[in-house]
Design an enzyme around this catalytic site. Sequence first.
Site, PDB file in Angstrom:
ATOM      1  N   SER A  89     -37.166 -17.346  10.069  1.00 53.26           N
ATOM      2  CA  SER A  89     -38.460 -17.671   9.468  1.00 53.26           C
ATOM      3  C   SER A  89     -39.523 -18.045  10.498  1.00 53.26           C
ATOM      4  O   SER A  89     -40.692 -18.200  10.138  1.00 53.26           O
ATOM      5  CB  SER A  89     -38.276 -18.824   8.471  1.00 53.26           C
ATOM      6  OG  SER A  89     -37.727 -19.939   9.142  1.00 53.26           O
TER       7      SER A  89
ATOM      8  N   ASP B  68     -36.773 -15.167  20.096  1.00 51.02           N
ATOM      9  CA  ASP B  68     -35.936 -15.308  18.903  1.00 51.02           C
ATOM     10  C   ASP B  68     -35.975 -16.756  18.401  1.00 51.02           C
ATOM     11  O   ASP B  68     -36.340 -17.670  19.160  1.00 51.02           O
ATOM     12  CB  ASP B  68     -34.490 -14.909  19.260  1.00 51.02           C
ATOM     13  CG  ASP B  68     -33.693 -14.459  18.043  1.00 51.02           C
ATOM     14  OD1 ASP B  68     -34.094 -14.775  16.910  1.00 51.02           O
ATOM     15  OD2 ASP B  68     -32.655 -13.810  18.240  1.00 51.02           O
TER      16      ASP B  68
ATOM     17  N   ALA C 289     -33.912 -20.151  16.508  1.00 51.57           N
ATOM     18  CA  ALA C 289     -32.633 -20.836  16.764  1.00 51.57           C
ATOM     19  C   ALA C 289     -32.381 -21.853  15.660  1.00 51.57           C
ATOM     20  O   ALA C 289     -33.325 -22.388  15.075  1.00 51.57           O
ATOM     21  CB  ALA C 289     -32.669 -21.538  18.118  1.00 51.57           C
TER      22      ALA C 289
ATOM     23  N   GLY D  97     -27.840 -18.495  11.425  1.00 47.58           N
ATOM     24  CA  GLY D  97     -28.080 -19.020  10.078  1.00 47.58           C
ATOM     25  C   GLY D  97     -28.480 -17.917   9.109  1.00 47.58           C
ATOM     26  O   GLY D  97     -28.272 -18.017   7.904  1.00 47.58           O
TER      27      GLY D  97
ATOM     28  N   GLU E 247     -28.682 -10.109  17.680  1.00 48.92           N
ATOM     29  CA  GLU E 247     -29.508 -11.034  18.472  1.00 48.92           C
ATOM     30  C   GLU E 247     -28.934 -11.218  19.875  1.00 48.92           C
ATOM     31  O   GLU E 247     -29.674 -11.271  20.864  1.00 48.92           O
ATOM     32  CB  GLU E 247     -29.593 -12.394  17.776  1.00 48.92           C
ATOM     33  CG  GLU E 247     -30.429 -12.361  16.515  1.00 48.92           C
ATOM     34  CD  GLU E 247     -30.471 -13.682  15.786  1.00 48.92           C
ATOM     35  OE1 GLU E 247     -31.419 -13.902  15.027  1.00 48.92           O
ATOM     36  OE2 GLU E 247     -29.547 -14.511  15.956  1.00 48.92           O
TER      37      GLU E 247
HETATM   38  O1  R5P Z   1     -29.386 -15.217  12.023  1.00 47.53           O
HETATM   39  C1  R5P Z   1     -30.470 -15.771  12.129  1.00 47.53           C
HETATM   40  C2  R5P Z   1     -31.031 -16.220  13.386  1.00 47.53           C
HETATM   41  O2  R5P Z   1     -30.135 -16.639  14.358  1.00 47.53           O
HETATM   42  C3  R5P Z   1     -32.277 -17.089  13.297  1.00 47.53           C
HETATM   43  O3  R5P Z   1     -32.971 -16.873  14.481  1.00 47.53           O
HETATM   44  C4  R5P Z   1     -31.974 -18.576  13.126  1.00 47.53           C
HETATM   45  O4  R5P Z   1     -31.210 -18.766  11.954  1.00 47.53           O
HETATM   46  C5  R5P Z   1     -33.244 -19.424  13.068  1.00 47.53           C
HETATM   47  O5  R5P Z   1     -33.989 -19.110  11.944  1.00 47.53           O
HETATM   48  P1  R5P Z   1     -35.274 -19.930  11.481  1.00 47.53           P
HETATM   49  O6  R5P Z   1     -36.380 -19.574  12.423  1.00 47.53           O
HETATM   50  O7  R5P Z   1     -35.512 -19.489  10.082  1.00 47.53           O
HETATM   51  O8  R5P Z   1     -34.924 -21.394  11.547  1.00 47.53           O
END
Ligand code: R5P
Length: 257
Positions: free
Chosen positions: A35, A89, A91, A104, A111
């Site tokens: 997100s 990316d 995290a 997540g 990735e």
């Molecule tokens: O599989 C998903 C990834 O590793 C995302 O980069 C990670 O979950 C972080 O996502 P968010 O920016 O929604 O916290």
Amino acid sequence: MSLTGVEAAKRLAAYAAVDRHIGLEHKLIGIGSGSTVPYVVDRIVQQGPKANAGRVFLPTGFQSKELIIKAGLALGDVDQYTRLDVTIDGADEVDSNLNSIKGGGACQLREKVLADMADTWVMVADYRKNSEVLGTNWKQGVPIEVVPFAYAQVLATLTKQGGTPTLRMGKAKAGPVVSDNGNFIIDAVFPKEQMLKPAELLVRIKLITGVVEVGLFTDLAKAAYFGNEDGSVTVRALGGKVEQIASVPDVPAIASA
Ligand SMILES: O=C[C@H](O)[C@H](O)[C@H](O)COP(=O)(O)O
């Protein structure tokens, strides 16, 4: 658009990272998942058509592929290249040595390939993801992608290794989550003494037959950007240096270059 709280913090981190790491000379760019990454794409678009001419963007999954296409940026495929200039990316949690938990959103395999390929790999996140030890704030465990055929055996082995694993189930689907690669995801919680040594834990998990990739990223990041509630950004760099960026400009400097 006016944003507050966590969303504003995600945007700050993304904008600051793009401003620092994506320059006119960078042509091959990896786009991560989650997100926070849409704000990365927003900022790249803000750099303008001149900056984006001749650039190719590689996605880490279905979501980022859609982002790239919808933004009107040029989409590339991972098998066309063996290196990238930069990948940015998200995290789930980052420790003080720039090790991280990712996956997540079940995207950790692609990735990690795009992180490995990049000369510079940086992470962007809001302040909740900034911690000293992995597993402190991210309580749902280490995401592990497994071949469906082997999942029961992998669950048993992870338990023997001291973990508490669960098969990730779909929210609007009966049955398990299936990754972009057609695999299952196990989330495994490990005690703090194991989380303190993420590189060792990663090797132990990865050696289990049936495991495809582990959502522990070690020795890969050049920096992590965390947006804060007060409008500042905390940057943790390789080597331990921590810097505070007081504010991020509305428009990237490169847009007028
Ligand atoms: O599989 C998903 C990834 O590793 C995302 O980069 C990670 O979950 C972080 O996502 P968010 O920016 O929604 O916290």
